[in-house]
Scaffold this active site. Structure first.
Site, short mmCIF file in Angstrom:
data_model
loop_
_atom_site.label_atom_id
_atom_site.label_comp_id
_atom_site.label_asym_id
_atom_site.label_seq_id
_atom_site.Cartn_x
_atom_site.Cartn_y
_atom_site.Cartn_z
N CYS A 57 7.69 1.78 5.95
CA CYS A 57 6.44 2.02 6.69
C CYS A 57 6.29 3.44 7.21
O CYS A 57 5.33 4.12 6.85
CB CYS A 57 6.32 1.03 7.84
SG CYS A 57 6.05 -0.64 7.27
N ALA A 94 18.98 9.20 18.63
CA ALA A 94 19.04 10.29 17.64
C ALA A 94 19.79 9.81 16.41
O ALA A 94 20.70 8.99 16.50
CB ALA A 94 19.74 11.49 18.27
N PHE A 125 2.59 -5.71 12.84
CA PHE A 125 3.49 -4.80 13.57
C PHE A 125 4.95 -5.25 13.49
O PHE A 125 5.80 -4.68 14.17
CB PHE A 125 3.07 -4.68 15.03
CG PHE A 125 1.68 -4.14 15.21
CD1 PHE A 125 1.43 -2.77 15.13
CD2 PHE A 125 0.60 -4.99 15.43
CE1 PHE A 125 0.16 -2.26 15.28
CE2 PHE A 125 -0.69 -4.48 15.59
CZ PHE A 125 -0.92 -3.12 15.51
N LEU A 126 5.24 -6.28 12.70
CA LEU A 126 6.62 -6.80 12.71
C LEU A 126 7.61 -5.75 12.21
O LEU A 126 7.28 -4.87 11.43
CB LEU A 126 6.72 -8.08 11.89
CG LEU A 126 6.36 -8.07 10.39
CD1 LEU A 126 7.44 -7.46 9.54
CD2 LEU A 126 6.10 -9.50 9.95
N ARG A 127 8.85 -5.88 12.70
CA ARG A 127 9.94 -5.01 12.26
C ARG A 127 10.85 -5.79 11.32
O ARG A 127 11.25 -6.91 11.67
CB ARG A 127 10.80 -4.55 13.44
CG ARG A 127 10.11 -3.68 14.45
CD ARG A 127 10.91 -3.66 15.73
NE ARG A 127 11.10 -5.01 16.27
CZ ARG A 127 11.95 -5.33 17.24
NH1 ARG A 127 12.73 -4.43 17.77
NH2 ARG A 127 12.05 -6.57 17.67
N GLY A 185 13.26 6.37 8.13
CA GLY A 185 13.02 6.01 6.74
C GLY A 185 12.31 4.68 6.72
O GLY A 185 11.63 4.32 7.68
N THR A 188 0.87 -1.18 0.00
CA THR A 188 0.00 0.00 0.00
C THR A 188 0.91 1.23 0.00
O THR A 188 0.98 1.96 1.00
CB THR A 188 -0.93 0.03 1.23
OG1 THR A 188 -0.15 -0.24 2.42
CG2 THR A 188 -2.02 -1.00 1.14
N LYS A 219 17.81 0.58 7.90
CA LYS A 219 18.30 0.12 9.20
C LYS A 219 19.10 -1.16 8.95
O LYS A 219 19.05 -1.72 7.85
CB LYS A 219 17.15 -0.10 10.17
CG LYS A 219 16.19 -1.23 9.79
CD LYS A 219 15.24 -1.43 10.96
CE LYS A 219 14.17 -2.41 10.65
NZ LYS A 219 13.23 -2.57 11.74
N1 LIG Z 1 7.56 -4.26 5.50
C1 LIG Z 1 7.21 -4.08 6.76
O1 LIG Z 1 8.05 -4.02 7.66
C2 LIG Z 1 5.76 -3.96 7.15
C3 LIG Z 1 5.39 -4.07 8.49
C4 LIG Z 1 4.03 -3.96 8.83
C5 LIG Z 1 3.10 -3.74 7.83
N2 LIG Z 1 3.48 -3.62 6.53
C6 LIG Z 1 2.44 -3.43 5.51
O2 LIG Z 1 2.23 -4.67 4.84
C7 LIG Z 1 1.91 -4.46 3.46
C8 LIG Z 1 2.88 -5.22 2.57
O3 LIG Z 1 4.19 -4.67 2.77
P1 LIG Z 1 5.50 -5.41 2.24
O4 LIG Z 1 6.65 -4.66 2.80
O5 LIG Z 1 5.38 -6.86 2.48
O6 LIG Z 1 5.35 -5.12 0.67
P2 LIG Z 1 6.14 -5.86 -0.53
O7 LIG Z 1 6.15 -4.88 -1.64
O8 LIG Z 1 7.42 -6.42 -0.03
O9 LIG Z 1 5.19 -7.10 -0.92
C9 LIG Z 1 3.97 -6.98 -1.56
C10 LIG Z 1 3.84 -8.15 -2.51
O10 LIG Z 1 2.52 -8.17 -3.05
C11 LIG Z 1 2.58 -8.63 -4.38
N3 LIG Z 1 1.34 -8.26 -5.10
C12 LIG Z 1 0.91 -7.05 -5.52
N4 LIG Z 1 -0.28 -7.14 -6.14
C13 LIG Z 1 -0.62 -8.45 -6.11
C14 LIG Z 1 -1.73 -9.18 -6.60
N5 LIG Z 1 -2.73 -8.57 -7.24
N6 LIG Z 1 -1.77 -10.51 -6.41
C15 LIG Z 1 -0.74 -11.12 -5.76
N7 LIG Z 1 0.33 -10.50 -5.29
C16 LIG Z 1 0.40 -9.16 -5.46
C17 LIG Z 1 3.84 -7.97 -4.91
O11 LIG Z 1 4.35 -8.61 -6.07
C18 LIG Z 1 4.78 -8.10 -3.71
O12 LIG Z 1 5.53 -9.30 -3.77
C19 LIG Z 1 1.92 -2.94 3.27
O13 LIG Z 1 0.63 -2.45 3.42
C20 LIG Z 1 2.80 -2.47 4.41
O14 LIG Z 1 2.50 -1.15 4.80
C21 LIG Z 1 4.78 -3.74 6.17
#
Ligand SMILES: NC(=O)c1ccc[n+]([C@@H]2O[C@H](COP(=O)([O-])OP(=O)(O)OC[C@H]3O[C@@H](n4cnc5c(N)ncnc54)[C@H](O)[C@@H]3O)[C@@H](O)[C@H]2O)c1
Length: 448
Positions: free
Chosen positions: A263, A255, A152-154, A260, A86, A324
């Site tokens: 998220c 600090a 909420f994972l990091r 960045g 997203t 990070k």
């Molecule tokens: N990365 C983090 O640390 C983290 C932590 C908490 C929440 N989030 C949230 O989780 C969500 C995903 O983040 P992410 O970092 O895993 O993103 P990412 O970009 O690493 O992964 C998203 C995946 O979705 C796939 N995708 C897109 N459209 C698709 C479809 N129509 N069908 C099937 N697959 C599809 C993409 O190819 C990609 O592999 C976001 O909303 C993010 O804000 C991320």
């Protein structure tokens, strides 16, 4: 339980493999065929400590599979997670829900029998209602309960965070989903992880409020660091002094060059927009976003000052590029703005990062990528430590100095001690710490 995980990125893959490890039958789906192909061949396309091993074990155990065929997997699933990206929408900063909505339509066309559809992606308040609406209009016969279950994972500690969460938030509007979600998380629940059931909109807002608060905390200590620099105080001791107060807490008080990552930048921006949309502006968050944006660029000015006010034609070595340590994620990394700020003033950049260089090559132009920290230092006019990877924590300063054209170290993560670095003949600057003090045991300050 049969679980379909749509989106096999950082969140989808970690969640999928951990749920498989709990004993569920999980299939991760992605519309990037290269990703699925690689995973099927046992290659994990992202770097996350422990992930490859866990994927391998669960594939071998027959609990984890990968597929490009959403339809057939969703048809048999009890629970379908949406874990697609997203990102910030180009132009206005709202969360871009294109992928979530597209997946909702695909799921609607594929479900068979009662299915719980869980949004794990970070989405604005009301997205669950929209997903339910899309499913109902695409397939009026679909029997689904749409749930919000923010993650909420990091990154860098994702598996541990998933297996030992502070809490699990589940937003439901249909009581049938309560038992299903309790079953999904049973092993964690048995481990005493609090499972907080809320309304769907509340769960959606919890995620943004949590991230915005953490971003605000980082930004607060960064501003205190600037004040410390002007006032001759030490931000690390201020952080310790306030962090020992349980009401404040010691985490997220380091600090540095500004937050960045994948998220905080997009989620703070999205919460700002959500507040404006609801006529309830989030003014603290708006200010946080503005301060953080300016800060990254300000860090390049700090480097320029350390180099005597001019970097034209000078070689600046950068240690650490990812936002990070322990991740290969370069999304919104402060290093991007800092490097561009230096390049704009004519600096020549060489850089090294243990895991982030492949991603960095696609995002930052005209950088010489080096093989290690010492390679970066070769003939450099200054070194800038941007990401505190462990391997940068005990560099051989004598060796570095011997390689550099001039021994200047700008430590944007306060990894080193002033006395330790200057003893080796370096000009040293850090964040929010006075240059005239030395530190013993990180606690006692004595004037030099
Ligand atoms: N990365 C983090 O640390 C983290 C932590 C908490 C929440 N989030 C949230 O989780 C969500 C995903 O983040 P992410 O970092 O895993 O993103 P990412 O970009 O690493 O992964 C998203 C995946 O979705 C796939 N995708 C897109 N459209 C698709 C479809 N129509 N069908 C099937 N697959 C599809 C993409 O190819 C990609 O592999 C976001 O909303 C993010 O804000 C991320």
């Amino acid at each position: 339980m049969k679980i379909a995980m749509v989106g096999a990125g950082y969140v989808g893959l970690v969640t999928g493999v951990c749920l498989a490890d709990f004993g569920h039958d999980v299939t991760c789906i992605d519309n990037d065929p290269r990703k699925i192909e690689a995973l099927r061949e046992g290659i994990v396309p992202i770097y996350e400590p422990g992930l490859s091993e866990l994927v391998k074990a669960n594939v071998e155990g027959g609990r984890l599979a990968f597929s490009s065929d959403l339809k057939s997997v969703v048809k048999d699933a009890d629970v379908v997670f949406i874990a697609v990206g997203t990102p910030s929408r180009r132009g206005d900063g709202h969360a871009d829900l294109t992928y979530v909505h597209a997946v909702a339509r695909e799921i609607a066309a594929a479900v068979d029998g009662f299915t719980v559809v869980v949004t794990k992606s970070t989405v604005p308040v009301g997205t669950g209602d929209e997903v339910a609406h899309i499913i109902a209009t695409t397939n009026p016969n679909a029997d689904v309960a749409v749930v919000s279950n923010p993650e909420f994972l990091r990154e860098g500690a994702a598996i541990d965070d998933f297996k030992r969460p502070d809490r699990i938030v589940v937003g439901i509007e249909d009581e049938r989903a309560r038992a299903v979600m309790t079953e999904v998380y049973r092993p964690l629940y048995l481990n005493q992880a609090p499972l907080q059931f809320t309304g769907r909109r509340t769960a959606e807002l919890i995620k943004y409020a949590a991230n915005a608060f953490l971003a605000l905390k980082i930004t607060f200590i960064n501003e205190v660091a600037d004040l410390c620099e002007s006032a001759g105080a030490d931000v690390q001791q201020v952080a310790r002094g306030i962090g020992l107060d349980n009401r404040i807490g010691s985490k997220f008080l380091n600090a540095g060059p500004g937050y960045g990552g994948s998220c905080f930048p997009k989620d703070t921006l999205a919460l700002m927009k959500i507040g404006q949309d609801f006529g309830s502006p989030m003014r603290l968050v708006e200010t946080t976003v503005a301060i953080n944006d300016q800060r990254k660029r300000a860090m390049s000015r700090k480097v320029i000052t350390a180099c005597g006010g001019d970097v034209r034609g000078k070689k600046i070595g950068v240690l650490g590029l990812t936002f990070k340590p322990n991740t290969d994620d370069m999304r919104e990394a402060p290093s991007i703005d800092i490097i561009r700020g230096l390049q704009d003033r004519g600096a020549i950049i060489s850089a090294y990062d243990p895991k982030g260089m492949d991603a960095a090559r696609e995002m930052i132009d005209k950088v010489d990528y080096a093989a290690n920290a010492y390679d970066v230092a070769q003939d450099a006019d200054a070194l800038v430590l941007i990401t505190e990877w462990n391997e940068f924590r005990s560099l051989d300063l004598e060796r570095l100095k011997g390689l550099m054209k001039s021994p200047v170290l700008v430590d944007l993560r306060n990894v080193y001690r002033h006395d330790e670095v200057t003893r080796h003949g370096f000009a040293y600057s850090s964040v929010g710490r006075p240059d005239h003090a030395t530190y013993r045991d990180g606690m006692t300050e004595t004037a030099e």
